[in-house]
Structure formats: C-alpha cells, structure tokens
Design a protein around this motif. Structure first.
Motif, PDB file in Angstrom:
ATOM      1  N   VAL A   2       4.625   5.110   5.402  1.00 52.05           N
ATOM      2  CA  VAL A   2       3.848   3.851   4.946  1.00 52.05           C
ATOM      3  C   VAL A   2       3.458   4.052   3.660  1.00 52.05           C
ATOM      4  O   VAL A   2       2.283   4.295   3.385  1.00 52.05           O
ATOM      5  N   VAL A   3       4.406   3.901   2.573  1.00 51.36           N
ATOM      6  CA  VAL A   3       4.473   4.126   1.327  1.00 51.36           C
ATOM      7  C   VAL A   3       4.204   2.670   0.557  1.00 51.36           C
ATOM      8  O   VAL A   3       3.516   2.205  -0.026  1.00 51.36           O
ATOM      9  N   LEU A  59       3.034  -3.250   5.648  1.00 50.26           N
ATOM     10  CA  LEU A  59       2.995  -4.607   6.257  1.00 50.26           C
ATOM     11  C   LEU A  59       3.588  -4.450   7.703  1.00 50.26           C
ATOM     12  O   LEU A  59       2.938  -5.022   8.711  1.00 50.26           O
ATOM     13  N   VAL A  60       4.710  -3.850   7.551  1.00 49.05           N
ATOM     14  CA  VAL A  60       5.530  -3.949   8.796  1.00 49.05           C
ATOM     15  C   VAL A  60       5.512  -2.823   9.602  1.00 49.05           C
ATOM     16  O   VAL A  60       5.294  -2.843  10.869  1.00 49.05           O
ATOM     17  N   VAL A  61       5.573  -1.512   9.340  1.00 54.69           N
ATOM     18  CA  VAL A  61       5.573  -0.379  10.203  1.00 54.69           C
ATOM     19  C   VAL A  61       4.406  -0.107  11.085  1.00 54.69           C
ATOM     20  O   VAL A  61       4.678   0.022  12.119  1.00 54.69           O
ATOM     21  N   PRO A  62       3.241  -0.112  10.771  1.00 56.68           N
ATOM     22  CA  PRO A  62       2.042  -0.257  11.763  1.00 56.68           C
ATOM     23  C   PRO A  62       2.451  -1.016  12.880  1.00 56.68           C
ATOM     24  O   PRO A  62       2.047  -0.836  14.091  1.00 56.68           O
ATOM     25  N   ALA A  63       2.762  -2.133  12.441  1.00 53.01           N
ATOM     26  CA  ALA A  63       2.907  -3.293  13.573  1.00 53.01           C
ATOM     27  C   ALA A  63       4.169  -2.970  14.401  1.00 53.01           C
ATOM     28  O   ALA A  63       3.805  -3.344  15.550  1.00 53.01           O
ATOM     29  N   PHE A  64       5.148  -2.163  14.137  1.00 54.32           N
ATOM     30  CA  PHE A  64       6.104  -1.850  14.692  1.00 54.32           C
ATOM     31  C   PHE A  64       5.778  -1.106  15.824  1.00 54.32           C
ATOM     32  O   PHE A  64       5.890  -1.190  17.251  1.00 54.32           O
ATOM     33  N   ARG A 105      -3.748   5.228   8.254  1.00 60.82           N
ATOM     34  CA  ARG A 105      -4.788   5.251   7.398  1.00 60.82           C
ATOM     35  C   ARG A 105      -4.475   4.016   6.292  1.00 60.82           C
ATOM     36  O   ARG A 105      -4.461   4.122   5.049  1.00 60.82           O
ATOM     37  N   ARG A 106      -4.499   3.018   6.598  1.00 64.48           N
ATOM     38  CA  ARG A 106      -3.995   1.536   5.818  1.00 64.48           C
ATOM     39  C   ARG A 106      -5.305   0.843   5.847  1.00 64.48           C
ATOM     40  O   ARG A 106      -6.286   0.833   6.913  1.00 64.48           O
ATOM     41  N   SER A 107      -5.450  -0.139   5.040  1.00 65.62           N
ATOM     42  CA  SER A 107      -6.640  -0.886   4.804  1.00 65.62           C
ATOM     43  C   SER A 107      -6.935  -1.921   5.963  1.00 65.62           C
ATOM     44  O   SER A 107      -5.871  -2.496   6.436  1.00 65.62           O
ATOM     45  N   PRO A 108      -7.885  -2.018   6.409  1.00 64.14           N
ATOM     46  CA  PRO A 108      -8.275  -2.986   7.433  1.00 64.14           C
ATOM     47  C   PRO A 108      -7.810  -4.476   7.160  1.00 64.14           C
ATOM     48  O   PRO A 108      -7.924  -5.253   8.058  1.00 64.14           O
ATOM     49  N   LEU A 109      -7.844  -4.546   5.701  1.00 60.95           N
ATOM     50  CA  LEU A 109      -7.481  -6.028   5.220  1.00 60.95           C
ATOM     51  C   LEU A 109      -6.254  -6.541   5.580  1.00 60.95           C
ATOM     52  O   LEU A 109      -5.758  -7.924   5.580  1.00 60.95           O
ATOM     53  N   LEU A 110      -5.305  -5.415   6.282  1.00 62.33           N
ATOM     54  CA  LEU A 110      -4.002  -5.795   6.640  1.00 62.33           C
ATOM     55  C   LEU A 110      -4.185  -6.591   8.074  1.00 62.33           C
ATOM     56  O   LEU A 110      -3.028  -7.323   8.325  1.00 62.33           O
TER      57      LEU A 110
END
Length: 413
Positions: free
Chosen positions: A199-200, A206-211, A367-372
C-alpha cells in the motif's frame, strides 16, 4: 417511501454484518498459540512463477534465508516465463547461501488446467519423487534445472509439509518455522496467512485494504477456523499444507480448473476431513506493485466473475447487494438532509457510520489514515464496476485472463 425502505434495509444489513457475520471486521486473527515440536518435520517450499523477474529479487532471497531447524528446500516452478525468471532464480540462489533451490519447468498446461495449478502439480510431483535428492536433504546447494515430471512416474511419500507461496511474497526469516510450529501444535492440515499487500501508491491505499476487508466479509476468519465449519477459504500467497492431507484431497488435480485456487484448495482439504486455519499475517508481505488503477482493476476483474461461478443471476444479486449495502447509506444521508427527511438521513447516516467503524481496524492493520474510512462507498463502487467488467470480458472471450493466458469456465472445458 422507496428511499426510506432502502435506507432502513441498508441499516438492517449493516447491523447484521456487524453483529452476526463472524466479527469479520476484527483484525486480531493471527497465528494460533504454538510451541516448537520435538522434531521439526521436513518441508518443501513450492513457488509457481510466470514472468516474475520484476519481483523475484525482493521475494526469493527471503525464502533462501529461512531459519528452519529441519530439512527444507525450495522448488521454483518456471511456468513458461519469457523474462528469464528461471535463470534469475538460479543466479539469486548462487549469490546467496541458504536453503537449496531447484528450478523446474513443467511446460504448457494441458486443457482443463490453470497455469498456476499445473505448476503446483509439477512441483509437488517433483518433491515427492525426489525427496531424497540433494535439494531436499541439504547435501548440495547448487541450483539445478530439472526436466518435466514424466506422467506415471511413481511418487514417494515426499516431505511432510508443503509451503505453497507465490513469487511476489516475501517472508521474514522465521516465517516457515512459525507456520510449522502452528500446524504441529494445533494439529492443523492447512495453515494460511493473508499476506500484507503493498500500500504505497494513492490507488493502493484506496483499494487494497478494502480488498482484504471484502474478502474477510465473505469468508470470516473466525468462522473458517472453527472445527467442522462449513465456510472454507485460504490465501494463496502463503499456504502451509500437510502432504498427507494434499494426497487425501487430491490436490491439485481435484481443483485443476479453479481460477480462485486458494478457496478451492481449502474447500477440498476440508471436504477430505482436514483441519484448516486462516488469518492475517504479521511477517509475510506481498512486494508486487500496483501503481495505477489499471493494475488493480485487472487484478480484481480477472477473477471476479469466476467467484460468481459465471452466473448472471449471481452477478445481478451481487450488484444489487453492493448498491444496497455500500451506496445507499451515503445517498440516503445526503438525500434525506437535502429533502428534510430526518428518518431517511438518520438511517443512511447510521449505516454509513457502522460501515466506517468496521473498516477502521483494517486501515489500522495497514497503517493507513482513518480518513480513508468514509471513502469506502467510493471504493465499493470501483469494485462493483470491476465485477461488471469481469463479466463483460468473460462474454467477450477474455475472462480470467492473466499473463497471456485466458481460461474457460469449467463447464466449457
């Protein structure tokens, strides 16, 4: 009235998903409690690879460097690569001391086989017939190229475990040891970890964590891990499989047409009486880049319609479900506020809040922003379009296409 009904139906769906779908949104399902076995079993690591020269320098050294106390060796199955994958693997092994590596080539898959499963079959047959050779017993460390396994060649018992891992998966040095310890401690026939995907880039974030979130929603890990459960799944990038269980389940011959091979593998093992476990990885990572939306689109669309068993009625139901669950909540909130309909706005807003809240643990895991999290409806819309495109490509004769190969649906073979 129609929007009010849709808003409350979406809210009911989210209440059910949050409370009754195996707590799919939790990300604390990691390797089960484990201890070192009295004797470390032998393991063969099988890596199917087709045109993987880009990622192999990032992944193969991590396998060569495995700190495993028992007998272990690596078989990289070069599946008709045109970019020098096999030669690169041999060179990497020659430059780095570690586990012995053998490079084999199975030739093109026959009708009715996917390329990956044909490569896995060849790798399993090789290690079972050559278990006493140098690449497993550790007496030699020179990589070698082997001819294809001849049909009808007798197969020996082989190593006790098989680690099936993709060419884009990097493992920490203790990965194999921890997987084997988990399998032996809990008497499991299959232990699989969902590798942490890259996730770079902005599209990956945008897409990978949702996958992974959507996968866990379809196949809740806690439900899978219950003995005797009906739900079965694995993550194909990292599967430790007991050889005896593979033989009992007829792996991979019994699933040779499966495009979504990891789920099919887990189902076959469970049907044969095996015990399976699936969870999130902490020290197993995918190094494959998906820099643009096009790369991610192809990754999803190549198998989305196969997941729906190529059935138009399932496609229609999936589209309707995605609209109801993911798109109705923000639409109801906005429309309710604009039209002064508080009941519609409340139902839509509450459903959107539940959606956002259940997505936050996955974003923390990555480790991504909660704003997503509030953007999940947008990501779901992208997945809806990818799924429809997968069906369109299928009916145009280009379905399940990957690296120059297109696979027919099982009934057409």
């Amino acid at each position: 009235m129609g929007l009010l009904i849709a808003a409350y139906a979406s809210l009911a769906a989210w209440l059910w998903l949050t409370l009754a779908q195996g707590m799919f949104w939790r990300t604390d399902v990691r390797l089960p409690p484990r201890s070192a076995p009295a004797r470390w079993p032998s393991v063969a690591i099988i890596v199917p690879a087709r045109d993987e020269a880009e990622v192999l320098p990032l992944s193969l050294p991590s396998l060569l460097a495995q700190d495993y106390p028992g007998e272990a060796g690596i078989v990289l199955v070069d599946d008709g690569s045109g970019d020098g994958t096999g030669a690169l693997a041999a060179r990497l092994a020659a430059e780095q001391p570690g586990l012995p590596l053998t490079v084999v080539s199975p030739g093109d898959p026959p009708p009715g086989w996917t390329g990956k499963l044909w490569a896995v079959r060849h790798g399993i047959a090789h290690v079972r017939t050559a278990h006493t050779r140098a690449h497993v017993n550790g007496h030699a460390h020179e990589p070698a190229h082997e001819p294809p396994h001849a049909p009808g060649t007798p197969e020996g018992p082989g190593p006790e475990f098989l680690l099936l891992t993709d060419a884009d998966i990097a493992h920490e040095p203790d990965s194999l040891r921890e997987l084997v310890a988990a399998a032996t401690s809990a008497d499991l026939d299959l232990v699989s970890q969902m590798a942490r995907l890259r996730v770079v880039s902005a599209w990956e974030r945008l897409v990978v964590p949702a996958f992974v979130y959507f996968f866990a929603q379809l196949y809740p890990f806690r439900r899978i891990n219950r003995p005797g459960a009906r739900t079965s799944a694995a993550a194909g990038g990292c599967v430790l499989l007991r050889t005896e269980a593979a033989v009992r389940a007829g792996i991979p011959d019994s699933i040779r047409q499966a495009v979504i091979d990891d789920v099919a593998l887990a189902r076959a093992v469970r049907r044969a009486g095996g015990r399976i476990w699936l969870g999130l990885a902490e020290r197993v990572d995918s190094v494959r880049p998906y820099s643009g939306l096009g790369d991610l689109w192809r990754m999803v669309s190549r198998s989305a319609y196969a997941q729906l068993r190529h059935r138009p009625v399932l496609l229609a139901g999936t589209v309707a479900g995605l609209v109801l669950v993911y798109l109705v909540p923000p639409a109801a909130l906005c429309a309710g506020l604009a039209a002064g309909r508080p009941a519609v706005a409340w139902a839509g807003g509450t459903a959107w809040l539940l959606m956002t809240g259940t997505y936050l643990p996955m974003l923390r895991y990555y480790r991504r922003s909660p704003l997503l999290a509030p953007l999940l409806p947008l990501t779901a819309l992208l997945y809806l379009l990818m799924t429809v495109d997968s069906a369109v490509q299928h009916y145009r004769g280009r379905g399940a296409a990957w690296k120059g190969r297109t696979y027919a649906r099982p009934g057409d073979v």
